[in-house]
Design a protein around this motif. Structure first.
Motif: not given
Ligand SMILES: [Zn+2]
Length: 298
Positions: A93-100
């Motif tokens: 989940a942390k790989m892209v800011s704001g992604a889910t």
């Protein structure tokens, strides 16, 4: 069904680059500046802004991944596309800011067709790797090769290829009526097309005749192929068929079909238009939905 109306999970249209999968070529692809990777965790995909959230493959270095590690999906134009199955939800989940992370079934209603096709292909391949870690010939640990599109046994040298399981799903038609059924595990009021796996030594047409008789006791004729759908739960190829019958009396195999009924076009049109809520049919991302819609237009 035409190429302009791709069914869900089809239409990724990647170049699988099967002759460009040496170790050196895969390294070059993953190091390319335009290379991108999609991220899965237990059947959920990282998304942002209504599309897959893609990252440079080199950003994955040091992360905890499931077998087979980097999966090379192929080339999208000149963009090398990889997929990674993360072991830890928080890390993914942390790989892209704001992604889910969203389950692929939920994404089937919202992702662009191309993204959904890529995610479905990745899920089917990851599921196959997870279930085929050991050589079916000698039992030794097998290893992914060629960017994860096959596995090889280092002990007996057998190559293993991803499984695609053929399933027939059929509209059983009598005049202006169609037969739909409900599986025992489905809720009351949910109806869909009958379906079953193709057996070894059988054509899809023969499977339709056998399955319909086994499930509801009807003799059908003239099974005709319409269109198909890759179904990544985990790796089916759903082959949509129409067939005919003059019979109406049903003898249910209740282990497979707890309820089956004949429906007129007027009734199903009402369900489609939202004016009849006595039953509900499969969602638009399923081949059953597309088959029922094709029958309505006949
Ligand atoms: Zn082996």
């Amino acid at each position: 069904m035409t190429k302009t109306t791709p069914i869900a999970f089809a239409g990724a249209s990647l170049d699988l680059a099967e002759d460009q999968r040496s170790a050196a070529q895969l390294t070059d692809f993953s190091n390319a500046k335009n290379a991108r990777a999609l991220i899965m965790h237990h059947g959920s995909f990282l998304v942002k802004g209504g599309a897959l959230a893609l990252v440079p493959p080199m950003d994955i270095v040091g992360k905890h991944l499931y077998d087979p590690g980097p999966l090379f999906l192929g080339l999208d134009g000149d963009t090398p596309l990889f997929a990674f199955s993360f072991a830890h939800e928080e890390e993914a989940a942390k790989m892209v800011s704001g992604a889910t992370l969203e389950p692929i079934r939920a994404l089937a209603l919202s992702l662009p067709p191309k993204d959904l096709g890529m995610a479905g292909r990745a899920k089917s391949l990851f599921d196959w790797h997870r279930a085929h870690k050991f050589c079916a010939n000698c039992g030794a640990d097998s290893r992914p090769q060629h960017g994860g599109i096959t596995r090889k046994c280092p002990s007996c040298d057998t190559d293993h290829f991803p499984r695609v399981n053929p399933v027939v799903i059929m509209m059983v038609i009598n005049g202006d009526n169609v037969l739909l059924g409900r599986s025992p595990e489905w809720p009351e009021g949910a109806f869909s097309a009958l379906a079953g796996f193709v057996s070894p030594g059988e054509t899809p047409e023969e499977a339709v005749i056998r399955e319909v008789f086994e499930e509801v006791g009807l003799n059908v004729t003239n099974p005709v192929y319409k269109f198909s759908q890759p179904w990544p739960f985990p790796g089916q190829l759903m082959m949509g068929m129409f067939c005919q019958t003059d019979e109406t009396k049903l003898t249910l195999n209740t282990k497979e079909v707890s309820e089956a009924r004949w429906f007129s076009k007027d009734t199903i049109r009402g369900v489609w238009n939202g004016t009849d809520d006595t039953i509900y049919c499969p969602p638009p991302f399923t081949i059953a939905y597309n088959l029922i819609e094709a029958w309505l237009k006949k």
